[in-house]
Design an enzyme around this catalytic site. Sequence first.
Site, PDB file in Angstrom:
ATOM      1  N   ARG A 172       0.935  -1.584   0.099  1.00 40.05           N
ATOM      2  CA  ARG A 172      -0.177  -0.020   0.118  1.00 40.05           C
ATOM      3  C   ARG A 172       0.898   1.212   0.123  1.00 40.05           C
ATOM      4  NH1 ARG A 172      -0.802   2.521   5.038  1.00 40.05           N
ATOM      5  NH2 ARG A 172       0.393   1.536   6.939  1.00 40.05           N
ATOM      6  N   ARG A 176      -3.236  10.781   1.070  1.00 42.11           N
ATOM      7  CA  ARG A 176      -4.100  11.429   1.986  1.00 42.11           C
ATOM      8  C   ARG A 176      -5.231  12.387   0.858  1.00 42.11           C
ATOM      9  NH1 ARG A 176       0.431  12.495   6.692  1.00 42.11           N
ATOM     10  NH2 ARG A 176       0.293   9.971   7.111  1.00 42.11           N
ATOM     11  N   ARG A 249      19.988  -5.147   0.864  1.00 43.61           N
ATOM     12  CA  ARG A 249      20.598  -4.254   0.936  1.00 43.61           C
ATOM     13  C   ARG A 249      21.454  -2.733   1.762  1.00 43.61           C
ATOM     14  NH1 ARG A 249      21.392  -2.986  -4.151  1.00 43.61           N
ATOM     15  NH2 ARG A 249      20.837  -1.311  -4.456  1.00 43.61           N
ATOM     16  N   ARG A 280      18.083  10.265  -0.546  1.00 42.47           N
ATOM     17  CA  ARG A 280      18.516  11.231   0.267  1.00 42.47           C
ATOM     18  C   ARG A 280      19.249  12.052   1.259  1.00 42.47           C
ATOM     19  NH1 ARG A 280      15.270   8.741   5.539  1.00 42.47           N
ATOM     20  NH2 ARG A 280      16.814   7.182   6.220  1.00 42.47           N
ATOM     21  N   GLU A 300      22.921   9.963   1.099  1.00 39.56           N
ATOM     22  CA  GLU A 300      22.471   8.370   1.720  1.00 39.56           C
ATOM     23  C   GLU A 300      22.599   7.432   0.045  1.00 39.56           C
ATOM     24  OE1 GLU A 300      18.544   6.293   3.405  1.00 39.56           O
ATOM     25  OE2 GLU A 300      20.357   7.401   5.128  1.00 39.56           O
ATOM     26  N   TYR A 348      12.029  -5.540   8.587  1.00 41.88           N
ATOM     27  CA  TYR A 348      11.596  -4.441   9.177  1.00 41.88           C
ATOM     28  C   TYR A 348      11.523  -3.874  10.256  1.00 41.88           C
ATOM     29  CZ  TYR A 348      12.785   0.636   8.373  1.00 41.88           C
ATOM     30  OH  TYR A 348      12.590   2.082   8.552  1.00 41.88           O
ATOM     31  N   ASP A 350      10.672  -0.676  12.747  1.00 45.48           N
ATOM     32  CA  ASP A 350      10.407   0.883  13.265  1.00 45.48           C
ATOM     33  C   ASP A 350      11.165   0.745  14.745  1.00 45.48           C
ATOM     34  OD1 ASP A 350       9.793   1.695  11.286  1.00 45.48           O
ATOM     35  OD2 ASP A 350       7.477   1.386  11.319  1.00 45.48           O
TER      36      ASP A 350
END
Length: 368
Positions: A172, A176, A249, A280, A300, A348, A350
Site C-alpha cells: 500500500r 491523503r 541492501r 536522500r 545516503e 524491517y 521501526d
Amino acid sequence: MRKKYDYLIVGSGLFGSVFAHEATLRGKKCLVLERRDHVGGNIYCEEIEGVTVHRYGAHIFHTANRRVWKYVNDLAEFNRFTNSPIANYKGEIYNMPFNMNTFSKLWGVVTPDEAREKIEAQRGVVTGEPKNLEEQAIRLVGTDIYAKLIKGYTEKQWGRPCTELPAFIIKRLPVRYTYDNNYFNDPYQGIPVNGYNEIIDKLLDGIEVRTDVDYLANRAAYDALAEKVVYTGTIDSYFDYKCGELEYRSLRFETEVLDTPNYQGVAVVNYTDRETPYTRIIEHKHFAFGQQEKTVITREYPAVWQQGMEAYYPVNNEKNSALYQQYKALADAEPNVIFGGRLAEYKYYDMDKVIEAALSAVEKEFAE
C-alpha cells in the site's frame, strides 16, 4: 556449575539493550557484546560542530503504542519533531506523503474530489492482477506519482528495475486527501533532545559491555560464560550460512560540514529521479531545531550488500522469505538462544516495534 552470567546479549541495539535492561531489573546478570566500537546499533549519534548527527541515517521515533511512548520518555526527554520530508524530482519540489499539497503541485487541483478523479483515471491503465512493483504502484497511485516520486527512488533503493521487483513489496502507499504533510499517522512522535545515545546509555547503565567483539569468531568461549544467549545479529551467519546466504541492501553515508546555517530547510529531502546517485540528503540540525552557525548534511547512497558490510534492509522477496523460514526452523530448535531484532528476524522494524518485541520476549522469558 552455575555460569558467570545469566544472559549473553549479542548486539547493543534497541532489542539487545532493552532485553539486557529488563533482565537486569529482574535480578539477572548480563554481559553485552558489541561488534562495533560503540553501543546503540543504528540509532547511534555523534556530535559534529555542535549538531547531533544520526550516523546511520535518519531515526525519527513514532508510535501509536502508549506503553512504548511512556517507556522511552522515562529514559529521555523528547522534542516535538514532526517528520515532513519533501521530494526533489529534477528540481521540482513535492510534499510527502502524497497529499493535497502534492496533488495541487502536480495537477493544479484544489479539492479532494478533483485529486481522486485524477488518480482514478490513471490507475485504470493497469488491468488484472499486478505482475510487478511498477504495476502495483500504478494501481495504487496512478502514473504521474509513480513516474516522479516512486520509480527512480525505488530502483535506486533496491538496485533493479521496478518491473523486476515483486508487487508485494509495495502493499500500500499512503494517499491523503488532506493538506497534511505529517508523514506518520502515529499520535506520538519526536526525537530525544540529547540524541538516542542517552536512551542506550540509561538502558545499559550498570551492565557489563564489551565493544569491538566478534561473537561468532569465538562463539564457544562466549557461550560458556552464560546460561542463555540473546542473539540480534544476522540469522544466516549464526548458522554459518548452511542453508544459503540471505540478501540485504546496504547503505553508504557521505557526511559533510557546510559553512552555512541552513542548507535545505528541512531534515530530509528524497531525491526521486534515477539519475541522482543518492536517495536522500539529511540535514541533521533540523531534527532538533538547531540554530548553529554551520550545518551537517549526510548523503545516503544505496549499495549492494556483501559479507562484511552493514546489512540494513532485508530483501523480502519470495526466495529470501522461503530461505528465512529454513533458518527460523533452526532457530526455534535452539533451546538456549533467543533470536530478536531486524537482523535475527530478517524483517524491517521501526524502533517502537523493536521495543515492543523486546518487551514481549522479556515477558515470555520470565513467564509474565
